[in-house]
Design a protein around this motif. Structure first.
Motif, PDB file in Angstrom:
ATOM      1  N   GLY A  30       0.784  -1.226   0.000  1.00 39.82           N
ATOM      2  CA  GLY A  30       0.000   0.000   0.000  1.00 39.82           C
ATOM      3  C   GLY A  30       0.816   1.276   0.000  1.00 39.82           C
ATOM      4  N   ASP A  31       2.137   1.158   0.169  1.00 39.24           N
ATOM      5  CA  ASP A  31       2.996   2.346   0.122  1.00 39.24           C
ATOM      6  C   ASP A  31       2.961   2.984  -1.259  1.00 39.24           C
ATOM      7  OD1 ASP A  31       4.011   2.625   2.657  1.00 39.24           O
ATOM      8  OD2 ASP A  31       5.943   1.675   2.249  1.00 39.24           O
ATOM      9  N   VAL A  32       3.023   4.306  -1.284  1.00 40.71           N
ATOM     10  CA  VAL A  32       3.372   5.031  -2.503  1.00 40.71           C
ATOM     11  C   VAL A  32       4.643   5.806  -2.159  1.00 40.71           C
ATOM     12  CG1 VAL A  32       2.700   6.746  -4.218  1.00 40.71           C
ATOM     13  CG2 VAL A  32       0.972   5.216  -3.254  1.00 40.71           C
ATOM     14  N   LEU A  33       5.770   5.275  -2.592  1.00 36.34           N
ATOM     15  CA  LEU A  33       7.071   5.874  -2.321  1.00 36.34           C
ATOM     16  C   LEU A  33       7.524   6.636  -3.552  1.00 36.34           C
ATOM     17  CD1 LEU A  33       9.738   6.257  -0.724  1.00 36.34           C
ATOM     18  CD2 LEU A  33      10.458   4.016  -1.604  1.00 36.34           C
ATOM     19  N   CYS A  34       7.665   7.948  -3.410  1.00 36.69           N
ATOM     20  CA  CYS A  34       8.180   8.770  -4.507  1.00 36.69           C
ATOM     21  C   CYS A  34       9.658   9.043  -4.283  1.00 36.69           C
ATOM     22  CB  CYS A  34       7.413  10.084  -4.610  1.00 36.69           C
ATOM     23  SG  CYS A  34       5.829   9.906  -5.466  1.00 36.69           S
ATOM     24  N   LEU A  35      10.441   8.841  -5.329  1.00 36.92           N
ATOM     25  CA  LEU A  35      11.886   9.094  -5.288  1.00 36.92           C
ATOM     26  C   LEU A  35      12.177  10.353  -6.076  1.00 36.92           C
ATOM     27  CD1 LEU A  35      13.009   5.445  -6.137  1.00 36.92           C
ATOM     28  CD2 LEU A  35      12.780   6.441  -3.868  1.00 36.92           C
ATOM     29  N   VAL A  36      12.746  11.348  -5.411  1.00 40.79           N
ATOM     30  CA  VAL A  36      13.080  12.592  -6.084  1.00 40.79           C
ATOM     31  C   VAL A  36      14.563  12.884  -5.849  1.00 40.79           C
ATOM     32  CG1 VAL A  36      10.732  13.447  -5.734  1.00 40.79           C
ATOM     33  CG2 VAL A  36      12.535  14.159  -4.161  1.00 40.79           C
ATOM     34  N   GLY A  37      15.093  13.789  -6.665  1.00 38.73           N
ATOM     35  CA  GLY A  37      16.493  14.158  -6.496  1.00 38.73           C
ATOM     36  C   GLY A  37      17.107  14.565  -7.816  1.00 38.73           C
ATOM     37  N   PRO A  38      18.358  15.017  -7.773  1.00 39.56           N
ATOM     38  CA  PRO A  38      19.019  15.503  -8.987  1.00 39.56           C
ATOM     39  C   PRO A  38      19.291  14.377  -9.973  1.00 39.56           C
ATOM     40  CG  PRO A  38      20.589  15.352  -7.186  1.00 39.56           C
ATOM     41  CD  PRO A  38      19.243  15.077  -6.590  1.00 39.56           C
ATOM     42  N   SER A  39      19.423  14.733 -11.235  1.00 37.57           N
ATOM     43  CA  SER A  39      19.823  13.753 -12.249  1.00 37.57           C
ATOM     44  C   SER A  39      21.172  13.161 -11.857  1.00 37.57           C
ATOM     45  CB  SER A  39      19.929  14.412 -13.620  1.00 37.57           C
ATOM     46  OG  SER A  39      18.662  14.858 -14.040  1.00 37.57           O
ATOM     47  N   GLY A  40      21.304  11.854 -12.064  1.00 39.20           N
ATOM     48  CA  GLY A  40      22.561  11.195 -11.724  1.00 39.20           C
ATOM     49  C   GLY A  40      22.669  10.804 -10.267  1.00 39.20           C
ATOM     50  N   LYS A 203       3.637  15.329  -3.430  1.00 34.68           N
ATOM     51  CA  LYS A 203       2.979  15.940  -2.268  1.00 34.68           C
ATOM     52  C   LYS A 203       1.595  15.350  -2.044  1.00 34.68           C
ATOM     53  CE  LYS A 203       4.797  20.667  -2.163  1.00 34.68           C
ATOM     54  NZ  LYS A 203       4.485  22.074  -2.408  1.00 34.68           N
ATOM     55  N   GLU A 204       0.863  15.173  -3.137  1.00 33.90           N
ATOM     56  CA  GLU A 204      -0.543  14.801  -3.041  1.00 33.90           C
ATOM     57  C   GLU A 204      -0.756  13.313  -2.822  1.00 33.90           C
ATOM     58  OE1 GLU A 204      -4.525  14.802  -5.909  1.00 33.90           O
ATOM     59  OE2 GLU A 204      -2.794  16.021  -6.487  1.00 33.90           O
ATOM     60  N   VAL A 205       0.087  12.491  -3.431  1.00 33.64           N
ATOM     61  CA  VAL A 205      -0.228  11.065  -3.534  1.00 33.64           C
ATOM     62  C   VAL A 205       0.662  10.176  -2.666  1.00 33.64           C
ATOM     63  CG1 VAL A 205      -0.429   9.133  -5.154  1.00 33.64           C
ATOM     64  CG2 VAL A 205      -1.134  11.420  -5.853  1.00 33.64           C
ATOM     65  N   ALA A 206       1.938  10.550  -2.508  1.00 34.43           N
ATOM     66  CA  ALA A 206       2.861   9.683  -1.769  1.00 34.43           C
ATOM     67  C   ALA A 206       2.510   9.642  -0.283  1.00 34.43           C
ATOM     68  CB  ALA A 206       4.298  10.180  -1.944  1.00 34.43           C
ATOM     69  N   ASN A 207       2.822   8.520   0.361  1.00 34.74           N
ATOM     70  CA  ASN A 207       2.830   8.527   1.822  1.00 34.74           C
ATOM     71  C   ASN A 207       4.270   8.618   2.342  1.00 34.74           C
ATOM     72  OD1 ASN A 207       3.329   5.777   1.015  1.00 34.74           O
ATOM     73  ND2 ASN A 207       2.947   5.130   3.107  1.00 34.74           N
ATOM     74  N   ARG A 208       5.234   8.425   1.425  1.00 34.09           N
ATOM     75  CA  ARG A 208       6.654   8.585   1.760  1.00 34.09           C
ATOM     76  C   ARG A 208       7.360   9.211   0.563  1.00 34.09           C
ATOM     77  NH1 ARG A 208       8.448   2.642   2.523  1.00 34.09           N
ATOM     78  NH2 ARG A 208      10.479   3.592   2.878  1.00 34.09           N
ATOM     79  N   VAL A 209       8.288  10.122   0.853  1.00 31.62           N
ATOM     80  CA  VAL A 209       9.107  10.710  -0.212  1.00 31.62           C
ATOM     81  C   VAL A 209      10.563  10.565   0.210  1.00 31.62           C
ATOM     82  CG1 VAL A 209       9.532  12.718  -1.682  1.00 31.62           C
ATOM     83  CG2 VAL A 209       7.282  12.416  -0.628  1.00 31.62           C
ATOM     84  N   ALA A 210      11.391  10.084  -0.716  1.00 36.96           N
ATOM     85  CA  ALA A 210      12.824   9.922  -0.431  1.00 36.96           C
ATOM     86  C   ALA A 210      13.637  10.773  -1.395  1.00 36.96           C
ATOM     87  CB  ALA A 210      13.221   8.453  -0.560  1.00 36.96           C
ATOM     88  N   PHE A 211      14.669  11.392  -0.855  1.00 32.96           N
ATOM     89  CA  PHE A 211      15.586  12.230  -1.631  1.00 32.96           C
ATOM     90  C   PHE A 211      16.842  11.420  -1.896  1.00 32.96           C
ATOM     91  CE2 PHE A 211      18.930  15.721  -1.430  1.00 32.96           C
ATOM     92  CZ  PHE A 211      18.674  16.210  -2.701  1.00 32.96           C
ATOM     93  N   LEU A 212      17.030  11.042  -3.147  1.00 36.83           N
ATOM     94  CA  LEU A 212      18.221  10.287  -3.547  1.00 36.83           C
ATOM     95  C   LEU A 212      19.258  11.252  -4.088  1.00 36.83           C
ATOM     96  CD1 LEU A 212      16.683   7.391  -3.533  1.00 36.83           C
ATOM     97  CD2 LEU A 212      18.349   6.898  -5.301  1.00 36.83           C
ATOM     98  N   ASP A 213      20.387  11.295  -3.422  1.00 35.13           N
ATOM     99  CA  ASP A 213      21.452  12.204  -3.838  1.00 35.13           C
ATOM    100  C   ASP A 213      22.783  11.495  -3.655  1.00 35.13           C
ATOM    101  OD1 ASP A 213      22.672  14.628  -4.647  1.00 35.13           O
ATOM    102  OD2 ASP A 213      23.014  15.181  -2.558  1.00 35.13           O
ATOM    103  N   ASN A 214      23.565  11.484  -4.719  1.00 31.30           N
ATOM    104  CA  ASN A 214      24.905  10.897  -4.642  1.00 31.30           C
ATOM    105  C   ASN A 214      24.867   9.453  -4.149  1.00 31.30           C
ATOM    106  OD1 ASN A 214      27.672  11.090  -5.040  1.00 31.30           O
ATOM    107  ND2 ASN A 214      28.063  11.697  -2.926  1.00 31.30           N
ATOM    108  N   GLY A 215      23.824   8.716  -4.601  1.00 32.44           N
ATOM    109  CA  GLY A 215      23.785   7.281  -4.346  1.00 32.44           C
ATOM    110  C   GLY A 215      23.251   6.844  -3.003  1.00 32.44           C
ATOM    111  N   VAL A 216      22.713   7.792  -2.207  1.00 31.29           N
ATOM    112  CA  VAL A 216      22.170   7.410  -0.909  1.00 31.29           C
ATOM    113  C   VAL A 216      20.783   8.029  -0.715  1.00 31.29           C
ATOM    114  CG1 VAL A 216      24.428   7.158   0.174  1.00 31.29           C
ATOM    115  CG2 VAL A 216      23.236   9.352   0.325  1.00 31.29           C
ATOM    116  N   PHE A 217      20.000   7.421   0.179  1.00 32.72           N
ATOM    117  CA  PHE A 217      18.753   8.046   0.626  1.00 32.72           C
ATOM    118  C   PHE A 217      19.151   9.138   1.628  1.00 32.72           C
ATOM    119  CE2 PHE A 217      14.850   5.129  -0.078  1.00 32.72           C
ATOM    120  CZ  PHE A 217      15.279   4.824  -1.362  1.00 32.72           C
ATOM    121  N   ALA A 218      19.368  10.346   1.135  1.00 27.60           N
ATOM    122  CA  ALA A 218      19.876  11.419   1.995  1.00 27.60           C
ATOM    123  C   ALA A 218      18.819  11.885   2.984  1.00 27.60           C
ATOM    124  CB  ALA A 218      20.365  12.585   1.139  1.00 27.60           C
TER     125      ALA A 218
END
Length: 243
Positions: A30-40, A203-218
């Motif tokens: 049931g999770d909606v996990l959105c992954l955001v962050g810079p290209s690369g 913002k609207e749909v996820a229950n979790r948002v993760a920021f991926l930067d430089n290969g880690v969940f920052a």
């Protein structure tokens, strides 16, 4: 809550370049996990390891308790339960929309032609494309193709859907029609992992948002805390540029 995916110390390198660095996280039914962050930053690579389109360099991925990184695991059997939607729709150009949708259920799940076609019609009707049943992909707009790609994945009754920037190749006016289908899936409690640049959707749909930067969940949090009160300088800088 039931764990669907357990990711433990996941690493991925291309030669000397470490793309993912010891990522550990769990994804629940049931999770909606959105992954955001810079290209690369590693977002698409992370997503593609979840069904072994990219082989991890080290670490473990457990899907419904099965270690899919174990070489003895039948990954094709696991992939039946993992839907994947790409930036570029990957529809077969020589098949009609109906044929695109029924091919895998008939070949892989051994469904009858009649039951596959019935389900395809039901899904196409849901996304407003029932009139495109017998047309070919090159006759559809980008937004229509992506809606077909999503419901084609749903034909396999997946337990989780992976979306790799599903709107990034679309003209701006077509983005909404694809996001609407994904919002509907979220309302129906479909488990989803979504790489996206659409912050409003996250913002609207996820229950979790993760920021991926430089290969880690920052940084990872609920949308409210992620967007409104992030205590991570790198994330604050990123959000100031994209919001």
């Amino acid at each position: 809550m039931n764990k669907l995916l357990e990711i433990k110390d996941l690493c991925k390198s291309f030669g000397e370049h470490k793309v993912l660095k010891n990522i550990s996280t769990d994804i629940y039914v049931g999770d909606v996990l959105c992954l955001v962050g810079p290209s690369g930053g590693g977002k698409s690579t992370f997503l593609r390891t979840l069904n072994l389109l990219e082989l991890p360099t080290s670490g473990q991925i457990l899907f419904e308790g099965t270690d899919i990184t174990d070489k003895n695991t039948d990954i094709d059997n696991i992939r039946k339960k993992i839907g994947m939607v790409f930036q570029h729709f990957n529809l077969f150009p020589h098949l009609t929309i109906l044929e695109n949708m029924t091919l895998a259920p008939m070949k892989v799940l051994n469904q009858t032609k009649e039951s596959s076609e019935d389900k395809a019609k039901e899904l196409l009707n849901r996304v407003g494309l029932i009139d495109k049943l017998n047309t070919y992909p090159n006759m559809l707009s980008g937004g229509q193709k992506q809606r077909v790609a999503i419901v084609r994945s749903l034909m396999m009754n997946p337990d989780v859907m992976l979306f790799d920037e599903p709107t990034s190749a679309l003209d701006p006016e077509m983005v909404g029609e694809v996001l609407d289908v994904m919002k509907e899936l979220a309302r129906e409690k479909m488990t989803m992992v979504v790489v996206t640049h659409e912050m409003g959707f996250a913002k609207e749909v996820a229950n979790r948002v993760a920021f991926l930067d430089n290969g880690v969940f920052a940084y990872e949090n609920s949308p409210d805390k992620f967007f409104n009160n992030p205590n991570n300088e790198r994330l604050q800088s990123f959000l100031s540029k994209v919001l």
